[in-house]
Design a protein around this motif. Structure first.
Motif, PDB file in Angstrom:
ATOM      1  N   HIS A 623      23.107  -9.870 -13.639  1.00 23.67           N
ATOM      2  CA  HIS A 623      22.225  -8.945 -14.327  1.00 23.67           C
ATOM      3  C   HIS A 623      21.035  -9.688 -14.910  1.00 23.67           C
ATOM      4  N   TYR A 624      19.976  -8.915 -15.140  1.00 27.39           N
ATOM      5  CA  TYR A 624      18.690  -9.450 -15.586  1.00 27.39           C
ATOM      6  C   TYR A 624      18.190  -8.540 -16.700  1.00 27.39           C
ATOM      7  N   GLU A 625      17.816  -9.123 -17.832  1.00 23.97           N
ATOM      8  CA  GLU A 625      17.305  -8.314 -18.934  1.00 23.97           C
ATOM      9  C   GLU A 625      15.795  -8.433 -19.008  1.00 23.97           C
ATOM     10  N   CYS A 626      15.130  -7.320 -19.224  1.00 29.79           N
ATOM     11  CA  CYS A 626      13.668  -7.307 -19.263  1.00 29.79           C
ATOM     12  C   CYS A 626      13.203  -6.005 -19.894  1.00 29.79           C
ATOM     13  N   VAL A 644       7.954 -15.353 -11.487  1.00 23.78           N
ATOM     14  CA  VAL A 644       9.336 -15.786 -11.674  1.00 23.78           C
ATOM     15  C   VAL A 644       9.398 -16.473 -13.032  1.00 23.78           C
ATOM     16  N   TRP A 645       9.972 -15.768 -13.990  1.00 22.24           N
ATOM     17  CA  TRP A 645      10.090 -16.337 -15.342  1.00 22.24           C
ATOM     18  C   TRP A 645      11.116 -17.466 -15.350  1.00 22.24           C
ATOM     19  N   TRP A 646      10.825 -18.486 -16.171  1.00 28.59           N
ATOM     20  CA  TRP A 646      11.884 -19.455 -16.435  1.00 28.59           C
ATOM     21  C   TRP A 646      12.998 -18.700 -17.151  1.00 28.59           C
ATOM     22  N   SER A 652      17.550 -13.239 -22.904  1.00 29.17           N
ATOM     23  CA  SER A 652      18.971 -13.593 -22.773  1.00 29.17           C
ATOM     24  C   SER A 652      19.225 -14.630 -21.690  1.00 29.17           C
ATOM     25  N   GLY A 653      18.250 -15.515 -21.454  1.00 23.24           N
ATOM     26  CA  GLY A 653      18.452 -16.606 -20.495  1.00 23.24           C
ATOM     27  C   GLY A 653      18.607 -16.147 -19.065  1.00 23.24           C
TER      28      GLY A 653
END
Ligand code: SF4
Length: 687
Positions: A623-626, A644-646, A652-653
């Protein structure tokens, strides 16, 4: 002359080249005052880029003098991924690396893997002394597939190489299809020529699942579903046939295999295409009419469209279109995906594969580094990976299925060396981090995949801190490993002279900063493709006639998966980032704000979601939080997760590659980043 004369004695202006993975390869002028670079500008004399830079690289001094630059060798003192290091000397760092790699190599050098891509596109700092080192060592080979290999192999099979139109000729086109390219963000100078054409009356049509900034400026936007470009190309061919808009003379003289593809195209009437692509039959018919009845008509594609299961076939189908209409007869007609086949780089001289001798190490596909790092020894796979040396890349952020990639890099028994400017997500997992120079501090030479000149980049300032160019680091490592082959003594200038051999006069390149290569203005006006027959190979040896290949993950190919994850996700780059480069440059990150997923208002309403809400995008891989951006940039059924975010600078990393898969394209071994089904829900801990 390496410098441009200036009036102030303390001021120098040095010629450079943008090193980033972008087709434009801009010529730079770096203003240096008392040893400090104060300005990075475009070179107005460079014939295709004319002095204009994108916002990202015009901020290059902010990146070079960033307070968080890695300026000394570092040794890990915390847990892997924690990013805690102590400063060590070069002597200690090189000694430890040589000892660890030497011990592994004594058992099996294939247990060592190099991992690099286009953090710099420079031929010296990207693919010279490093390759010599790993060839001499006998390390595993790396298939550098993460961007363009499906499209590259498609062009090789069809045209005989990565060849196409010259970018400045788009200014004379009457119709331009901008196919899978957000040119304003990632191919700025092509866009300048397209605007010239528009002002002269040309029609511009953007074909892209996302309503990009480029789509905003075109006359028409066709928002097809991800991975359906090949079906649209077949539908266009159907209409070209039934309306007799073909250039039969061109087809007969300069192509091979059309009858088979013609029969296939006749199975794709507009209604079928519309159902697969998620557009209307009217859009297919009108697009075909534009393509079939306008000359000169040109197509600018970019690599996004080939990052799906059928990416190679899609590029083949689209690249055949200008052969069917005879668009290639005009210099302002045809197709451009990459022109890098024009660049006469002597890679064998730079990389020295002969240093392998009789050894034939296994090849690791970089797209599947997550699985590779987690694999045990086996007859199929070979030895377990015991060491990885990463440079010019940030795989923990940019490789697909990144939760598995991170787990691989967290292995306690893996020895990891990272050459970097910053403590990226990947560098945080290193045992040793080595400080690398930036483009302002190193010599390099560059080809381009968007124009036909080669460039030199002179060092403008001294290396910051104790940073060293990649070439020097691998030269030093070779010496520590006891490699005495004379090629490890080649200086950077020697390498720069080897890069193009006699194809480019080096002193003239140095004098001017670039060198325009000789070329045919209308490259395929009378055939002359780089294939064995000289014809466009519609029916290509080993590949046959191209066809539509559906996504791995779609309602048609995986209905049960699509029931659970009904949204198709693409992950194009955020405008102010270039892959994962620039994410830590504060002014650029401020422009981006937070990681975003774009969603159509109807899809948001169906889920009770609202604009600006913190959301969780998920599938079986993670999962990816945004933040949710509800609006017209996304079409129904598709979400756009801008990358592409670090991971450590995201929420949440996480980043978008938590969701993407390690599956490969139809051929070329490429990634399928845009072949990805997801669902979106509100975050329970919504901020
Ligand atoms: S990223 Fe592209 S447009 Fe920007 S300066 Fe580099 S080559 Fe030019």
């Amino acid at each position: 002359m390496t410098e441009i004369p200036t009036h102030g004695a303390a001021t120098r202006v040095v010629r450079g080249a943008c090193p980033h993975d972008c087709p434009d390869t801009c010529a730079l002028r770096i203003t240096v005052v008392e040893g400090r670079a104060i300005k990075v500008q475009g070179d107005p004399e460079h014939p295709t880029t004319h002095g204009a830079l994108c916002t990202k690289v015009s901020r290059y001094t902010e990146r070079t003098y960033h307070a968080e630059r890695v300026l000394h060798p570092l040794r890990r003192v915390g847990a892997k991924g924690e990013g805690r290091f102590e400063r060590v000397s070069w002597e200690a760092a090189l000694g430890e690396i040589a000892e660890r790699l030497g011990a592994i190599a004594a058992r099996d050098p294939e247990a060592i893997v190099p991992y690099s891509y286009a953090g710099t596109m420079g031929l010296l700092q990207g693919e010279s002394m490093d390759r010599r080192f790993f060839h001499r060592l006998g390390a595993s080979l790396l298939a550098r597939t993460i961007c363009s290999t499906a499209g590259g192999e498609a062009l090789a099979a069809t045209y005989g190489g990565k060849l196409g139109m010259h970018v400045e000729h788009f200014a004379e086109s009457r119709l331009i299809l901008v196919w899978g390219s957000n040119s304003i963000a990632s191919n700025l100078h092509f866009w300048t020529y397209a605007q010239q054409a528009k002002r002269a009356g040309a029609k511009l049509i953007c074909i892209d699942p996302r309503k990009t900034e480029t789509a905003d400026k075109c006359h028409q936007h066709i928002a097809l579903l991800p991975g359906t470009d090949g079906a649209l190309a077949l539908g266009l061919m159907h209409e070209l046939v039934v309306n007799d808009w073909l250039d039969q003379d061109y087809i007969e003289r300069y192509t091979e295999g059309w009858p088979k593809l013609r029969a296939r195209a006749l199975e794709w009437p507009p209604e079928r295409v519309a159902a697969v692509c998620g557009i209307t039959a009217g859009e297919v018919r009108q697009l075909a009419r534009d393509v079939g009845t306008t000359q000169p008509a040109a197509i600018r594609a970019n690599y996004g469209l080939q990052r799906v299961h059928g990416g190679g076939n899609a590029v083949r189908l689209i690249s055949i279109l200008p052969c069917l209409t005879g668009a290639w007869r005009h210099r302002a007609g045809g197709f451009l995906l990459s022109s890098s086949g024009m660049i006469p780089a002597d890679r064998a001289a730079l990389q020295r594969p002969d240093l392998l001798g009789a050894r034939r190490p296994r090849t690791i596909n970089m797209v599947q580094i997550g699985d590779a790092l987690l694999a045990d020894s086996s007859p199929d796979f070979g030895p377990k990976i015991e060491a990885i040396v990463v440079y010019n890349s940030n795989p923990v952020a940019v490789a697909p299925d990144s939760a598995r990639v991170a787990r691989g890099f967290e292995r306690e028994d893996l020895f990891t060396v990272v050459l970097e400017h910053f403590l990226t997500d990947t560098a945080d997992h290193a045992d040793i981090v080595l400080p690398a120079t930036t483009q302002l501090e190193q010599l390099d030479v560059h080809g381009s995949y968007g124009h036909t000149s080669v460039l030199i980049n002179e060092p403008a300032i001294a290396p910051q801190g104790e940073a060293r160019p990649n070439t020097q680091i691998f030269r030093d490592l070779a010496a520590r490993m006891g490699y005495t082959d004379p090629c490890f003594g080649d200086s950077d200038e020697t390498l720069a002279r080897q890069a193009f051999g006699s194809a480019v006069p080096f002193d003239a390149l140095r004098e001017r900063g670039w060198w325009q290569l000789p070329r045919r203005e209308a490259p395929f006006a009378e055939g002359g493709f780089a294939t064995a027959s000289g014809r466009c190979m519609i029916d290509a040896p080993g590949l046959g006639v191209p066809d539509f290949v559906a996504n791995h993950e779609s309602a048609q190919s995986a209905p049960e998966l699509a029931r659970r994850y009904p949204l198709a996700m693409i992950s194009p780059p955020a405008r102010n980032f270039l892959n994962s480069s620039f994410v830590n440059v504060d002014s650029l990150r401020a422009m981006e704000g937070e990681p975003l997923v774009e969603m159509h208002a109807d899809d948001a309403a169906a889920r009770g979601l609202s604009d600006g809400q913190r959301v969780r995008v998920f599938n079986d891989r993670g999962h990816y939080e945004c933040r949710l951006a509800v609006g017209a940039r996304a079409r129904r059924g598709v979400v756009n997760g801008l990358g592409v975010w670090w991971r450590k600078l995201g929420l949440s990393g996480t980043n978008v590659n938590q969701l993407t898969s390690q599956r490969l394209t139809d051929f070329g071994g490429g990634p399928t980043f845009y072949d990805c089904l997801v669902e979106v829900q509100a975050c329970s801990d919504a901020a």
